[in-house]
Write a protein that holds these residues in place. Structure first.
Motif, PDB file in Angstrom:
ATOM      1  N   ASN A 110      70.719  83.074  58.872  1.00 60.41           N
ATOM      2  CA  ASN A 110      71.148  81.684  58.701  1.00 60.41           C
ATOM      3  C   ASN A 110      70.256  80.729  59.482  1.00 60.41           C
ATOM      4  O   ASN A 110      69.914  79.631  58.999  1.00 60.41           O
ATOM      5  N   ALA A 111      69.893  81.125  60.696  1.00 58.92           N
ATOM      6  CA  ALA A 111      69.018  80.270  61.505  1.00 58.92           C
ATOM      7  C   ALA A 111      67.660  80.120  60.842  1.00 58.92           C
ATOM      8  O   ALA A 111      67.085  79.018  60.794  1.00 58.92           O
ATOM      9  N   LYS A 112      67.128  81.219  60.319  1.00 61.55           N
ATOM     10  CA  LYS A 112      65.852  81.153  59.609  1.00 61.55           C
ATOM     11  C   LYS A 112      65.948  80.240  58.382  1.00 61.55           C
ATOM     12  O   LYS A 112      64.997  79.516  58.060  1.00 61.55           O
ATOM     13  N   GLN A 128      64.302  67.214  62.481  1.00 62.89           N
ATOM     14  CA  GLN A 128      63.721  67.908  63.633  1.00 62.89           C
ATOM     15  C   GLN A 128      64.790  68.383  64.621  1.00 62.89           C
ATOM     16  O   GLN A 128      64.670  69.470  65.187  1.00 62.89           O
ATOM     17  N   ILE A 129      65.800  67.574  64.852  1.00 66.02           N
ATOM     18  CA  ILE A 129      66.835  67.972  65.806  1.00 66.02           C
ATOM     19  C   ILE A 129      67.609  69.175  65.269  1.00 66.02           C
ATOM     20  O   ILE A 129      67.848  70.156  66.000  1.00 66.02           O
ATOM     21  N   THR A 130      67.989  69.120  64.013  1.00 62.83           N
ATOM     22  CA  THR A 130      68.694  70.251  63.405  1.00 62.83           C
ATOM     23  C   THR A 130      67.824  71.500  63.467  1.00 62.83           C
ATOM     24  O   THR A 130      68.315  72.596  63.778  1.00 62.83           O
ATOM     25  N   LYS A 131      66.552  71.356  63.192  1.00 64.71           N
ATOM     26  CA  LYS A 131      65.620  72.483  63.267  1.00 64.71           C
ATOM     27  C   LYS A 131      65.553  73.020  64.696  1.00 64.71           C
ATOM     28  O   LYS A 131      65.570  74.246  64.925  1.00 64.71           O
ATOM     29  N   GLY A 132      65.488  72.122  65.665  1.00 62.08           N
ATOM     30  CA  GLY A 132      65.431  72.546  67.062  1.00 62.08           C
ATOM     31  C   GLY A 132      66.667  73.311  67.489  1.00 62.08           C
ATOM     32  O   GLY A 132      66.585  74.315  68.206  1.00 62.08           O
ATOM     33  N   VAL A 133      67.828  72.844  67.035  1.00 55.53           N
ATOM     34  CA  VAL A 133      69.077  73.547  67.354  1.00 55.53           C
ATOM     35  C   VAL A 133      69.061  74.952  66.756  1.00 55.53           C
ATOM     36  O   VAL A 133      69.433  75.933  67.401  1.00 55.53           O
ATOM     37  N   ALA A 134      68.602  75.053  65.505  1.00 58.36           N
ATOM     38  CA  ALA A 134      68.522  76.371  64.857  1.00 58.36           C
ATOM     39  C   ALA A 134      67.569  77.288  65.604  1.00 58.36           C
ATOM     40  O   ALA A 134      67.812  78.502  65.718  1.00 58.36           O
TER      41      ALA A 134
END
Length: 515
Positions: A110-112, A128-134
């Motif tokens: 899911n993170a990927k 970018q923030i959502t990507k960083g959290v993942a």
């Protein structure tokens, strides 16, 4: 002409039947389609799922329950926890950790997915923030996976086109962990694209705060650098980096990375440790853990335990603890942890007090005992005041046990009269013992306790935290066994698993082993 007309007629009829058949299949496909099973989900909703699964299925569940037995925070006194206590099949069975094994890989997949959606070419590029959290959550789950299991499938994992992924070395897996954290720190300095909106309330840990997630990432860099200390080629630099990164992380317990949305007893969303006790009743008070508290006249010994009827034990001398490794297999016999009825207790993913313990250890290993003592005092004070206050509020609301918090005066007296003399005698040992005591409760921090002990084993310092289970002389679990789902389906994992007995003889790489 007549023949041609007939042929055209039959051809037309055949085409009509084929058309109707095709339409019928399309209709039936739609009839069987589950409208609630979405084919695509916005990333911020996937983040919610990863967070919940990480807290409930990974940090606060089976993996930690077994770690609490191995580290003698609890004594397993029934069914599979008694089997783990007595080293009867559970530590070596491929089925023991399979649910968590699969859950970690689902979290990583899911993170990927989120990272891909928010990267160049993805439908949410610019988030970018959502990507960083993942990326932080990917690093977290991946580190738990390799810390417990050692060499694991990773570089080819989470790819449906590869059904039998190769196994990666732990050293290489950790390279990926730090790459995720470094990428996250960069991405979290950006913003989320307007078309999908910010994480906001979908982020159940930090409410979408990029600043908080950045601090979390730095704190994890400190934790994982300490994990790798035995393998470090420049320990002085790494120890100083641990201090620096801890200082860039949380500045108080108010900033802890914790999953704190449990709804209490009788709900479908109760704190996992309390729910496990309520459903199973497999744990009892550990004699060796109690002994460490009472040897220090630790004030926590007066508030952490209760009898089987849920009456608070305020006198440690009257606590009926289970002997480690030799307890009877029985329910409702020995005394219990008060955390067993803390149905709203948050699951800690990373706490301020852990960071202070990391700093204290780093300073002590650098022979800076002045700063080590300052960090240790802060760690103990924060740990006791925060965890015990939260526990007292929780259990008194749920069960009205009449438990009381430990005052600042009590904490200070404990520090000066009990902890300081032991620290002066052996700074590093007392730091590690206090961290061991501080990680007790709700078992959200049992995994790090287990990691600490194995790190100490690598340095030949495991005697700092004496364990009493007589089985440990030959059967202390040095790692967890691979999950059934891969042992039976992936020859690369099956070969490494063998009969499972390797868990007693092969350390993970960062603890001095080969894999």
């Amino acid at each position: 002409m007549k023949t041609k007309i007939n042929i055209s007629k039959w051809a037309f009829l055949a085409l009509g039947i084929l058309f109707l058949s095709s339409c019928s299949e399309d209709v039936m496909d739609k009839v069987n389609e589950n409208k609630d099973n979405a084919k695509d989900v916005t990333s911020k909703f996937i983040i919610t799922d990863i967070e919940t699964s990480t807290a409930f299925n990974i940090v606060g569940s089976d993996l930690s329950f077994y770690a609490s037995v191995y580290m003698e925070h609890e004594v397993g006194t029934y069914n599979q926890m008694w089997d783990a206590e007595t080293r009867n099949t559970q530590p070596t069975s491929a089925s023991t950790y399979d649910n968590s094994w699969k859950a970690i890989y689902q979290n990583l997949k899911n993170a990927k997915t989120v990272i891909a959606k928010c990267s160049t070419g993805g439908v949410e590029v610019g988030n970018q923030i959502t990507k960083g959290v993942a990326e932080v959550l990917a690093a977290y789950n991946l580190a738990v996976l390799t810390d417990l299991f050692g060499d694991v499938p990773w570089s080819q994992a989470c790819d449906l086109a590869i059904l039998q992924p190769t196994v990666d070395k732990q050293k290489d897996v950790y390279t990926a962990v730090f790459a995720y954290l470094n990428a996250a720190i960069t991405d979290l300095a950006g913003k989320d694209a307007a078309f999908s909106g910010s994480l906001g309330g979908q982020d159940l840990i930090f409410g979408g705060s990029a600043k908080a997630w950045t601090k979390f990432a730095y704190g994890l860099k400190a934790r994982y650098t300490m994990h790798l200390l035995y393998r470090s080629t420049d320990k002085t630099t790494d120890l100083n980096n641990i201090i620096t990164w801890a200082d860039k992380s949380f500045t108080s317990a108010d900033e802890d990375a914790k999953y704190a949305v449990y709804q209490g007893q009788g709900t479908a969303a109760a704190s996992p440790f309390a729910q496990f006790y309520y459903d199973r009743d497999y744990f009892s008070v550990s004699q060796s853990f109690l002994d460490k508290l009472t040897a220090r006249n630790d004030p926590r010994a007066n508030v952490l335990f209760m009898d089987a009827s849920w009456n608070l034990r305020t006198n440690p001398a009257k606590i009926y603890a289970a002997p480690n490794g030799t307890a009877d297999e029985a329910m409702d016999s020995y005394d219990l942890s008060v955390y067993s009825v803390a149905f709203k207790m948050p699951t800690n993913l990373l706490s301020y007090h852990e960071l202070q313990f990391l700093k204290a250890e780093a300073y002590a290993r650098l022979n800076d005992n002045t700063n080590a003592w300052a960090a240790l005092q802060e760690a103990i004070s924060s740990c006791i005041s925060t965890k015990i206050t939260t526990l007292v509020d929780d259990v008194n609301t749920e069960q009205d046990l009449g438990a009381t918090a430990i005052s600042d005066t009590q904490i200070q007296t404990y520090l000066t009269s009990k902890v300081k003399p032991l620290f002066d005698a052996n700074p590093l040992q007392e730091i590690m013992v206090q961290k061991y005591l501080g990680f007790y409760g709700g078992e959200g921090e049992a995994l790090e306790c287990y990691n600490d002990y194995r790190r100490l084993q690598a340095f030949g310092q495991q005697s700092f935290i004496p364990l009493s289970n007589p089985k440990n002389s030959s059967k202390f679990p040095l790692r967890y066994g691979y999950g059934t789902s891969d042992v039976t389906a992936n020859p690369n994992v099956e070969t490494l698993y063998g009969n499972g007995q390797y868990v007693y003889s092969e350390k993970v790489w960062w603890a001095g082993g080969s894999r």
